[in-house]
Motif scaffolding. Sequence first.
Motif, PDB file in Angstrom:
ATOM      1  N   LYS A 342       0.834  -1.187   0.000  1.00 38.94           N
ATOM      2  CA  LYS A 342       0.000   0.000   0.000  1.00 38.94           C
ATOM      3  C   LYS A 342       0.883   1.256   0.000  1.00 38.94           C
ATOM      4  N   ILE A 343       0.429   2.289  -0.678  1.00 39.28           N
ATOM      5  CA  ILE A 343       1.132   3.575  -0.657  1.00 39.28           C
ATOM      6  C   ILE A 343       0.719   4.352   0.585  1.00 39.28           C
ATOM      7  N   LEU A 344       1.697   4.898   1.282  1.00 37.18           N
ATOM      8  CA  LEU A 344       1.439   5.680   2.493  1.00 37.18           C
ATOM      9  C   LEU A 344       1.634   7.162   2.167  1.00 37.18           C
ATOM     10  N   HIS A 345       0.552   7.869   1.970  1.00 37.28           N
ATOM     11  CA  HIS A 345       0.627   9.305   1.687  1.00 37.28           C
ATOM     12  C   HIS A 345       0.962  10.060   2.975  1.00 37.28           C
ATOM     13  N   VAL A 346       1.548  11.244   2.799  1.00 42.75           N
ATOM     14  CA  VAL A 346       1.924  12.075   3.950  1.00 42.75           C
ATOM     15  C   VAL A 346       1.216  13.430   3.824  1.00 42.75           C
ATOM     16  N   PRO A 347       0.352  13.821   4.739  1.00 45.27           N
ATOM     17  CA  PRO A 347      -0.149  12.971   5.823  1.00 45.27           C
ATOM     18  C   PRO A 347      -1.113  11.927   5.277  1.00 45.27           C
ATOM     19  N   GLY A 348      -1.271  10.851   6.027  1.00 49.12           N
ATOM     20  CA  GLY A 348      -2.165   9.789   5.561  1.00 49.12           C
ATOM     21  C   GLY A 348      -2.297   8.694   6.593  1.00 49.12           C
TER      22      GLY A 348
END
Length: 467
Positions: A342-348
């Motif tokens: 999974k891609i972890l977006h910032v913020p996320g």
Amino acid sequence: MKQSVFNFIKKHHMLQNGATVLVGVSGGADSMALLHFLYHNRQRWGLHIVAVSLDHQLRGEESRLDVEFVRDTCQEWGIPFVSDSLHVPAYKEEKGLGTEVAARELRYQFFAQQMETLQADYLALGHHGDDQIETMLMSLTRSASSTAFSGIPVKRPFSGGWIIRPFLCTTKADIEIYCKEHGITYRTDETNFDTAYTRNFFRKHLLPLIKEKNNNIHTTIQYLSETRHEDESFLQEKAKEIVREMVVLDSQKHRATFKIDAFKKQAQALQRRALHLILNYLYGDLPYDLSYMHEEAFFSLLETEKGNNRIDFPFQLRVEKSYEEVLFYFPDESTQDYSYHKILHVPGEIVLPDGAVIISAEANHKVKQEKLSYGVNAGQVALPLHIRTRKPGDRMSWKGLNGSKKIKDIFIDEKIPISKRNSWPILVDNNDDILWLIGLKKGNPTSEQKDGQWIQVQYRAGSSRRI
């Protein structure tokens, strides 16, 4: 016989003054004698007697006539009477049980209902000393468990009251003499002579031989049964203490786990009983094919030097050793290995399949490093960040380590159970460099940078994972 039964009842505190007693009556000599004995001595304890009789629908017209005979006798003696017809053949087929087991289950279900309906204190059954001998012998040939060798209990809790067996101190011959002396008529079940039934085989072929050597064997066996019950009750209480103190029972996931070292410090007799308590908790009804061989396999599992090992019990119960712990569980979705990326977006925020949550946030200063949080300068890594599970050949490095180390070897060093390794979360950057083997090791970014934006990643465990 009368005085010996009085003494037996007094010794075991079987009856209270003013009690309501249900008497299970089949129409045979044993139960008719018991009904007569309790009814004609009821004033001694101020008892209220109710006869209960059942048609199991296994012998056609004969079993129906047995119930009618008991009803007529109760009417003659002035005893309240309750009866019913049980659909044993249908229940046997529905549950996949043997005839005797199916009949017993339905019979005791009905007894329990009547105990509640009539607010009875006792259910009296006509088992005698010869029944006790037969039961002990059958246990010896069928089971390797010392628990099963305790025989028929004199008294046991049942449906808010007690089951009592006042005739366990007598023999079949004593009962037949009692019936003759008091003019008690009874019916004979012809299936009692069919040696295809195990109990009847023991009754016809073995019991006479044993009584040739010791005609008072029923007294010896009854004493053995009573002392075994006392010993077993004590050991069971001690085993329950062990389970309460050392075993973590998860009712939602139907699991149990304990620390091996602490468990092995207990006496073997208590370990064995604790195992059986765990199995009773997990299974509810123990499988028929559960045997002493499974018990032996369990104790071998505790002794193995392998860090990870597993044995399979009936009905897909798995018993898994993971280093210093043993886990009992039934495989389901919560125990399967998850593979994800999974891609972890910032913020996320990311919710993992096991319910754990990964949260990322921005910070304008260097963030504190903790076991379940990781901070990195945004300029040191290739964005976006990713959360994934392990892949073949995964390696990482960290401060103080010369070179790199396989993720597989880190799991071994940290004693992570095999069942958890394939779903363990790993934080990587867009170049697939491992930044954080979550909860275990933090890697070194390939570039050095202190100024600018910082990223903080936090891990919060779900209900089925602890890191």
